[in-house]
Design an enzyme around this catalytic site. Sequence first.
Site, PDB file in Angstrom:
ATOM      1  N   GLN A 123       0.844  -1.202   0.000  1.00 46.20           N
ATOM      2  CA  GLN A 123       0.000   0.000   0.000  1.00 46.20           C
ATOM      3  C   GLN A 123       0.876   1.247   0.000  1.00 46.20           C
ATOM      4  OE1 GLN A 123      -3.139  -0.216   2.986  1.00 46.20           O
ATOM      5  NE2 GLN A 123      -2.736   1.908   3.490  1.00 46.20           N
ATOM      6  N   GLY A 124       0.895   1.956  -1.131  1.00 43.12           N
ATOM      7  CA  GLY A 124       1.769   3.126  -1.264  1.00 43.12           C
ATOM      8  C   GLY A 124       1.003   4.422  -1.051  1.00 43.12           C
ATOM      9  N   SER A 126       1.669   6.665   2.230  1.00 45.89           N
ATOM     10  CA  SER A 126       2.472   7.646   2.981  1.00 45.89           C
ATOM     11  C   SER A 126       3.678   8.129   2.182  1.00 45.89           C
ATOM     12  CB  SER A 126       2.992   7.023   4.284  1.00 45.89           C
ATOM     13  OG  SER A 126       1.935   6.514   5.039  1.00 45.89           O
ATOM     14  N   SER A 158       4.934  -1.142   3.756  1.00 49.11           N
ATOM     15  CA  SER A 158       5.174  -2.452   4.370  1.00 49.11           C
ATOM     16  C   SER A 158       5.253  -3.551   3.318  1.00 49.11           C
ATOM     17  CB  SER A 158       4.037  -2.805   5.343  1.00 49.11           C
ATOM     18  OG  SER A 158       3.939  -1.850   6.357  1.00 49.11           O
ATOM     19  N   GLU A 241      -8.534  -1.573   6.642  1.00 45.74           N
ATOM     20  CA  GLU A 241      -7.270  -1.823   7.357  1.00 45.74           C
ATOM     21  C   GLU A 241      -7.505  -1.727   8.866  1.00 45.74           C
ATOM     22  OE1 GLU A 241      -4.109   0.882   6.315  1.00 45.74           O
ATOM     23  OE2 GLU A 241      -2.717   0.006   7.772  1.00 45.74           O
TER      24      GLU A 241
HETATM   25  C1  LIG Z   1       3.875  -0.583  11.409  1.00 45.30           C
HETATM   26  C2  LIG Z   1       3.571   0.452  10.370  1.00 45.30           C
HETATM   27  C3  LIG Z   1       3.229   0.051   9.085  1.00 45.30           C
HETATM   28  C4  LIG Z   1       2.949   1.015   8.111  1.00 45.30           C
HETATM   29  N1  LIG Z   1       2.674   0.572   6.842  1.00 45.30           N
HETATM   30  C5  LIG Z   1       2.383   1.477   5.885  1.00 45.30           C
HETATM   31  C6  LIG Z   1       2.106   1.043   4.558  1.00 45.30           C
HETATM   32  O1  LIG Z   1       2.152  -0.159   4.245  1.00 45.30           O
HETATM   33  N2  LIG Z   1       1.814   1.973   3.630  1.00 45.30           N
HETATM   34  C7  LIG Z   1       1.764   3.316   3.920  1.00 45.30           C
HETATM   35  O2  LIG Z   1       1.432   4.085   3.038  1.00 45.30           O
HETATM   36  N3  LIG Z   1       2.059   3.764   5.163  1.00 45.30           N
HETATM   37  C8  LIG Z   1       2.376   2.878   6.147  1.00 45.30           C
HETATM   38  N4  LIG Z   1       2.684   3.314   7.423  1.00 45.30           N
HETATM   39  C9  LIG Z   1       2.780   4.750   7.684  1.00 45.30           C
HETATM   40  C10 LIG Z   1       1.650   5.315   8.531  1.00 45.30           C
HETATM   41  O3  LIG Z   1       0.446   5.364   7.811  1.00 45.30           O
HETATM   42  C11 LIG Z   1       2.082   6.710   9.003  1.00 45.30           C
HETATM   43  O4  LIG Z   1       3.208   6.534   9.839  1.00 45.30           O
HETATM   44  C12 LIG Z   1       1.008   7.419   9.773  1.00 45.30           C
HETATM   45  O5  LIG Z   1      -0.058   7.748   8.932  1.00 45.30           O
HETATM   46  C13 LIG Z   1       1.538   8.698  10.443  1.00 45.30           C
HETATM   47  O6  LIG Z   1       2.207   9.507   9.526  1.00 45.30           O
HETATM   48  P1  LIG Z   1       3.686  10.049   9.838  1.00 45.30           P
HETATM   49  O7  LIG Z   1       4.513   8.907  10.281  1.00 45.30           O
HETATM   50  O8  LIG Z   1       4.106  10.848   8.686  1.00 45.30           O
HETATM   51  O9  LIG Z   1       3.510  10.985  11.127  1.00 45.30           O
HETATM   52  P2  LIG Z   1       3.032  12.506  11.129  1.00 45.30           P
HETATM   53  O10 LIG Z   1       1.816  12.622  10.280  1.00 45.30           O
HETATM   54  O11 LIG Z   1       4.188  13.382  10.824  1.00 45.30           O
HETATM   55  O12 LIG Z   1       2.602  12.690  12.643  1.00 45.30           O
HETATM   56  C14 LIG Z   1       3.544  13.007  13.683  1.00 45.30           C
HETATM   57  C15 LIG Z   1       2.773  13.249  14.968  1.00 45.30           C
HETATM   58  O13 LIG Z   1       1.896  14.384  14.801  1.00 45.30           O
HETATM   59  C16 LIG Z   1       0.567  14.030  15.145  1.00 45.30           C
HETATM   60  N5  LIG Z   1      -0.408  14.714  14.287  1.00 45.30           N
HETATM   61  C17 LIG Z   1      -0.328  14.873  12.942  1.00 45.30           C
HETATM   62  N6  LIG Z   1      -1.423  15.525  12.489  1.00 45.30           N
HETATM   63  C18 LIG Z   1      -2.224  15.745  13.559  1.00 45.30           C
HETATM   64  C19 LIG Z   1      -3.510  16.349  13.738  1.00 45.30           C
HETATM   65  N7  LIG Z   1      -4.194  16.851  12.698  1.00 45.30           N
HETATM   66  N8  LIG Z   1      -4.027  16.398  14.993  1.00 45.30           N
HETATM   67  C20 LIG Z   1      -3.342  15.870  16.048  1.00 45.30           C
HETATM   68  N9  LIG Z   1      -2.111  15.297  15.943  1.00 45.30           N
HETATM   69  C21 LIG Z   1      -1.576  15.223  14.723  1.00 45.30           C
HETATM   70  C22 LIG Z   1       0.484  12.525  14.900  1.00 45.30           C
HETATM   71  O14 LIG Z   1      -0.563  11.937  15.658  1.00 45.30           O
HETATM   72  C23 LIG Z   1       1.866  12.070  15.350  1.00 45.30           C
HETATM   73  O15 LIG Z   1       1.892  11.901  16.744  1.00 45.30           O
HETATM   74  C24 LIG Z   1       2.990   2.396   8.424  1.00 45.30           C
HETATM   75  C25 LIG Z   1       3.339   2.796   9.719  1.00 45.30           C
HETATM   76  C26 LIG Z   1       3.642   1.852  10.679  1.00 45.30           C
HETATM   77  C27 LIG Z   1       4.023   2.314  12.054  1.00 45.30           C
END
Ligand SMILES: Cc1cc2nc3c(=O)[nH]c(=O)nc-3n(C[C@H](O)[C@H](O)[C@H](O)COP(=O)(O)OP(=O)(O)OC[C@H]3O[C@@H](n4cnc5c(N)ncnc54)[C@H](O)[C@@H]3O)c2cc1C
Length: 379
Positions: A123-124, A126, A158, A241
Site C-alpha cells: 500500500q503506497g 504515505s 510495508s 485496514e
Molecule cells: C507498522 C507500520 C506500518 C505502516 N505501513 C504502511 C504502509 O504499508 N503503507 C503506507 O502508506 N504507510 C504505512 N505506514 C505509515 C503510517 O500510515 C504513518 O506513519 C502514519 O499515517 C503517520 O504519519 P507520519 O509517520 O508521517 O507521522 P506525522 O503525520 O508526521 O505525525 C507526527 C505526529 O503528529 C501528530 N499529528 C499529525 N497531524 C495531527 C492532527 N491533525 N491532529 C493531532 N495530531 C496530529 C500525529 O498523531 C503524530 O503523533 C505504516 C506505519 C507503521 C508504524
Amino acid sequence: MTSTAFRDRDELRAALDTWLSSHRPPDLDHSPVARFEQLRQWQRTLNEGGWLGFGWPEEFGGRAGVWAEQAAVYAQLALRGAPTPVGIIGLQTVGPALIEHGTRDQHEKYLRRILSADDIWCQGFSEPGAGSDLASLRTVAKKTGDGYVITGQKVWTSWAQYADLCAVLARTGTQDERHRGLSYLVMPITSVGVEVRPIEQLNGESEFNELFLDSVAVPTDAIIGTEGGGWRVALSTLDFERAGYAISRHADLAVAFDDFLADLPAPSSLPLAELGWAAIELETLRAVSASAGEALEAGNIGARSAYYKMVTSQLEQSIAAHMLAMTEYSPIDWATHGDGLAVAQNSYATSRSATIHGGTVQVLGGVIAEHVLGLPRAR
Ligand SMILES: Cc1cc2nc3c(=O)[nH]c(=O)nc-3n(C[C@H](O)[C@H](O)[C@H](O)COP(=O)(O)OP(=O)(O)OC[C@H]3O[C@@H](n4cnc5c(N)ncnc54)[C@H](O)[C@@H]3O)c2cc1C
C-alpha cells in the site's frame, strides 16, 4: 447475511482443526526471502483448502460466509501455532476496497490472485511529507495518451520488497485540490522506474521500504474508481485496514499471553495487579474485536473503524506493558523459564507502532469526533 457451510463458529473451528491435522504448516526458514516464499505457498494451501475468501464474490474465487468467519479462521490458525496468510494487505485491506470500488474486469483480474497469493500487494500511501495529512501528498500521476506516468516517493511501504502490486495514491489534479485531486492506481512493483529500498529496523528486520518512482508507466485501467476519485477508495482501504486490525489482534495477543505464562511457576510469583489488568484488558479486547466483527458483518462500519482501531491499539499497548512490567517486578529467574521474557519484550516493542499505523491515535480521535460523534471540525 450470506449463507455459509458452517452451522456456527465451533463447527468452523473443528473443521479447520481436522484439516490442519493433514496439512502441516511449514517450519519457517531463517532467511526472510525463503520464509516469505514458504508463507506464500502456505497461503496457497489455505486457499485451496477453502479457508480464505469468506464473503468475497464466489465467481472470483471467494466463498459464502461472512468476514467474522474469516477472522475466526485467522484466530484458530494463531491458536494452533499455524501462520496466518502472508498476503494480508491484499486479503484484508486492498482486496475489500477493490470489491467495493473496482469494475467487473478489475475483479476478474485481481481478486482470485489475491486469494491464491499469486499477487502480494503493498500500500503506497504515505510519503516523507505526507502521513497524517495524506491529502497533501506530492506523488504525481500524469495522464498520457494510453495511461498515466507516476513520479514521486513513498515511505513506510510495508512488505514492498516482496510485493507484486502496489496500490498507489497519487495526484492527478493540482496540489490545491488536496484530496479532490487524488487517484488510486494499481502499479506492478517490477515496472520500469520503481526502486524499492528496504529500511533496516533496530531488530535487523526490514518491514518497511522507501519507494522511488521515476516516470513509471501504467495503463488507463490501472485506476480504481474514477480519476480524481481516489480519496473515496483510499478511505475505504483505510476503513478495512483499521477494522481488520481490530478484528484480528485479539487472537495474536491472547496467544502471546498464553506463551508468556506457559513456562512460569505459579502465578503468585508474578505481580498480581499487572497479571489481573492484563487478563481484564484481554477480555475487553475480545469484546471489542467481536463488536468490530458484527459492525463489519452488518456492512456499515465506515468511520467507526477508527474507533475500533483506536481502542484496540491502546489495549494492545497496555497489555504488552503489563507483560513487560511483570518481567521487571517479579523474583522469577527468566533465563530458566522458557520464552516468557522474549515474548514480553517482543510484544512490547511491536505494540509501540500500534498507535501509528493505519492512522495515529490523535488523527483517529479527529475522525471519531467529526464523523462518528458529529462534532464540529477542529480548526
Ligand atoms: C507498522 C507500520 C506500518 C505502516 N505501513 C504502511 C504502509 O504499508 N503503507 C503506507 O502508506 N504507510 C504505512 N505506514 C505509515 C503510517 O500510515 C504513518 O506513519 C502514519 O499515517 C503517520 O504519519 P507520519 O509517520 O508521517 O507521522 P506525522 O503525520 O508526521 O505525525 C507526527 C505526529 O503528529 C501528530 N499529528 C499529525 N497531524 C495531527 C492532527 N491533525 N491532529 C493531532 N495530531 C496530529 C500525529 O498523531 C503524530 O503523533 C505504516 C506505519 C507503521 C508504524
